[in-house]
Design a protein around this motif. Structure first.
Motif, mmCIF file in Angstrom:
data_model
loop_
_atom_site.group_PDB
_atom_site.id
_atom_site.type_symbol
_atom_site.label_atom_id
_atom_site.label_comp_id
_atom_site.label_asym_id
_atom_site.label_seq_id
_atom_site.Cartn_x
_atom_site.Cartn_y
_atom_site.Cartn_z
ATOM 1 N N SER A 188 11.531 23.098 -77.089
ATOM 2 C CA SER A 188 12.742 24.052 -76.626
ATOM 3 C C SER A 188 13.888 23.589 -75.656
ATOM 4 N N THR A 189 13.661 22.250 -75.265
ATOM 5 C CA THR A 189 14.595 21.623 -74.244
ATOM 6 C C THR A 189 16.010 21.242 -75.042
ATOM 7 N N GLY A 190 15.581 21.011 -76.579
ATOM 8 C CA GLY A 190 16.551 20.503 -77.351
ATOM 9 C C GLY A 190 16.714 18.842 -77.242
ATOM 10 N N LEU A 191 15.934 18.372 -76.388
ATOM 11 C CA LEU A 191 15.907 17.014 -76.502
ATOM 12 C C LEU A 191 15.043 16.250 -77.572
ATOM 13 N N SER A 192 15.155 14.853 -77.794
ATOM 14 C CA SER A 192 14.455 14.311 -78.434
ATOM 15 C C SER A 192 12.917 14.025 -77.837
ATOM 16 N N LEU A 193 11.996 14.140 -78.675
ATOM 17 C CA LEU A 193 10.521 14.124 -77.867
ATOM 18 C C LEU A 193 10.023 12.887 -78.405
ATOM 19 N N LEU A 194 9.200 12.376 -77.168
ATOM 20 C CA LEU A 194 8.383 11.054 -77.595
ATOM 21 C C LEU A 194 7.042 11.382 -76.896
ATOM 22 N N LEU A 195 6.040 11.168 -77.646
ATOM 23 C CA LEU A 195 4.715 11.707 -77.173
ATOM 24 C C LEU A 195 4.071 10.260 -76.925
ATOM 25 N N ALA A 196 3.392 10.372 -75.780
ATOM 26 C CA ALA A 196 2.396 9.088 -75.354
ATOM 27 C C ALA A 196 1.132 9.647 -75.086
ATOM 28 N N LEU A 197 0.026 8.888 -75.529
ATOM 29 C CA LEU A 197 -1.265 9.378 -75.193
ATOM 30 C C LEU A 197 -2.039 8.212 -74.407
ATOM 31 N N ASN A 198 -2.289 8.467 -73.137
ATOM 32 C CA ASN A 198 -2.968 7.496 -72.335
ATOM 33 C C ASN A 198 -4.516 7.508 -72.549
ATOM 34 N N LYS A 199 -4.918 6.461 -71.748
ATOM 35 C CA LYS A 199 -6.578 6.176 -71.708
ATOM 36 C C LYS A 199 -7.381 5.909 -73.053
ATOM 37 N N GLN A 200 -6.614 5.251 -74.049
ATOM 38 C CA GLN A 200 -7.302 5.224 -75.259
ATOM 39 C C GLN A 200 -8.436 3.972 -75.204
ATOM 40 N N ASP A 201 -8.570 3.433 -74.014
ATOM 41 C CA ASP A 201 -9.632 2.433 -73.742
ATOM 42 C C ASP A 201 -10.887 3.395 -73.552
ATOM 43 N N LEU A 202 -10.907 4.717 -73.324
ATOM 44 C CA LEU A 202 -12.174 5.353 -72.845
ATOM 45 C C LEU A 202 -12.624 5.993 -74.325
ATOM 46 N N LEU A 203 -12.026 5.637 -75.389
ATOM 47 C CA LEU A 203 -12.426 6.291 -76.696
ATOM 48 C C LEU A 203 -12.636 5.169 -77.713
ATOM 49 N N GLU A 204 -13.376 5.552 -78.571
ATOM 50 C CA GLU A 204 -13.751 4.602 -79.764
ATOM 51 C C GLU A 204 -12.573 4.356 -80.607
ATOM 52 N N SER A 205 -12.490 3.111 -81.336
ATOM 53 C CA SER A 205 -11.043 3.119 -82.180
ATOM 54 C C SER A 205 -11.006 4.207 -83.062
ATOM 55 N N HIS A 206 -11.986 4.569 -83.786
ATOM 56 C CA HIS A 206 -12.007 5.320 -84.813
ATOM 57 C C HIS A 206 -11.578 6.638 -84.212
ATOM 58 N N GLU A 207 -12.102 6.981 -83.082
ATOM 59 C CA GLU A 207 -11.542 8.373 -82.379
ATOM 60 C C GLU A 207 -10.012 8.364 -82.204
ATOM 61 N N CYS A 208 -9.611 7.133 -81.696
ATOM 62 C CA CYS A 208 -8.209 7.253 -81.437
ATOM 63 C C CYS A 208 -7.360 7.281 -82.684
ATOM 64 N N HIS A 209 -8.032 6.548 -83.676
ATOM 65 C CA HIS A 209 -7.072 6.819 -85.133
ATOM 66 C C HIS A 209 -7.234 8.092 -85.776
ATOM 67 N N ALA A 210 -8.216 8.835 -85.325
ATOM 68 C CA ALA A 210 -8.343 10.326 -85.947
ATOM 69 C C ALA A 210 -7.545 10.988 -85.038
ATOM 70 N N TRP A 211 -7.254 11.059 -83.806
ATOM 71 C CA TRP A 211 -6.146 11.632 -83.202
ATOM 72 C C TRP A 211 -4.760 11.323 -83.581
ATOM 73 N N HIS A 212 -4.409 10.101 -83.820
ATOM 74 C CA HIS A 212 -3.278 9.709 -84.301
ATOM 75 C C HIS A 212 -2.836 10.228 -85.506
#
Length: 354
Positions: free
Chosen positions: A113-137
């Motif tokens: 709603s701000t009208g700005l470009s949006l960049l989404l970053a997800l931190n703490k990927q080291d706390l999940l398994e690689s397949h879980e990170c891939h599923a979220w992405h």
């Protein structure tokens, strides 16, 4: 004895504290601690972080000056109060606290709603398994977002993020405890922001940022850290909500709904289907938007039914009286009414005589 220069320079306001403004000159000279001209205050000109300003009476020795003018803004946000921003960096954590689709969607809608470009970053990927990170992405890609996965602890994904931040004024936002301050400390070591721990009971972070400040990125560009908050304010109208869901925008790009005021709740000839993951979230948010609109209308109705009366104690609100019901009739109107009554009675007497 200091020497004051008559020349003026343009610069960017990087911080606002009380009545003082930190300005970074565009010519690369040392930062200046500035005050605001009295005439700017008289005309109600606010100076915000990110503003391009003209600084006069520059004292190079004490690094001071006075802001004489604020140049036109390209963008402006109220919360956080930042001017001329290019994009919003929304930071969430994949774990500790766990990523909640409902909370994430609420922040995404507010960011859209701000009208700005949006960049989404997800931190703490080291706390999940690689397949879980891939599923979220993959899941977020279906929502319409190309998220950058990070691990500030292990310095993973930072180079890719820096490429997307270079040359822009970006605002960091997101719930507390996801690593916003840690991210800024990692990208800009000299920032030295306070970092709060996540509370074990509620799995929420403690607020560590008190004011908005712009930090210069080594890769170029500026980064603004905004005061932490748990939930964004809800000030979105029902007809606008669909514009803030990429899934809806994508479907409407292929086909339009029959009615312009369509709320995409399976109305006749609606072009938006219900077979996408966040449709239930959209329905819930739409209920909140409708409730917000009704509340705004109720407040406007109450305001029209009240009048402001100035008293010795200040402003006092009183209900307005119905004008026609309580207005005292004029003498002319009373005489006319009596005349009409007399003429009617005379005509009635005439018929009785007959």
């Amino acid at each position: 004895m200091t020497q004051t220069e008559i020349i003026s320079v343009e610069g960017t306001v990087t911080a606002v504290q009380a009545n003082f403004y930190h300005v970074q000159p565009n010519n690369g000279s040392a930062d200046l601690l500035c005050t605001r001209r009295t005439r700017l205050k008289k005309i109600g000109q606010q100076v915000m972080v990110g503003d391009q300003v003209v600084v006069e009476e520059i004292d190079r020795q004490d690094k001071r000056g006075a802001i004489a003018a604020v140049l036109p803004r390209k963008t402006e946000l109220d919360r956080p109060p930042v001017a001329n921003a290019n994009q919003l960096l929304l930071v969430f954590a994949l774990a500790e606290p766990a990523l909640d689709p409902w909370q994430l969607s609420r922040f995404l809608v507010k960011a859209e709603s701000t009208g700005l470009s949006l960049l989404l970053a997800l931190n703490k990927q080291d706390l999940l398994e690689s397949h879980e990170c891939h599923a979220w992405h993959k899941r977020l890609s279906e929502w319409g977002y190309d998220a950058v996965l990070l691990s500030i602890e292990q310095r993973i994904g930072l180079e890719k993020l820096q490429q997307k931040l270079a040359g822009k004024i970006s605002i960091v936002a997101g719930p507390s405890g996801v690593g916003k301050s840690s991210l800024i400390n990692c990208l800009i070591p000299e920032a030295t922001l306070r970092v709060g721990q996540v509370s074990g009971k509620l799995q929420r972070g403690r607020h560590t940022t008190r004011h908005v400040e712009l930090f210069e990125l080594p890769c170029g560009g500026l980064l603004a850290d905004s005061p932490g908050f748990n939930q964004p304010d809800w000030q979105i109208l029902p007809q606008a909500l669909g514009n803030y869901f990429p899934e809806i925008r994508q479907q409407l790009a292929q086909e339009n709904c029959q009615f312009k005021d369509c709320l995409h709740l399976q109305e006749p000839n609606c072009a938006v289907s219900d077979d996408w993951e966040r449709y239930e979230i959209y329905q819930k948010f739409l209920d909140e938007a409708i409730a917000y609109k009704e509340n705004q209308q109720q407040q406007r109705d109450e305001e029209t039914q009240q009048k402001v009366k100035m008293t010795a104690g200040g402003k006092q609100h009183e209900p307005k009286l119905a004008t026609k019901k309580y207005r005292r009739t004029s003498r002319r109107e009373r005489h006319q009414n009596l005349k009409d009554l007399y003429e009617k009675q005379s005509i009635d007497d005439l018929f009785l005589d007959e």
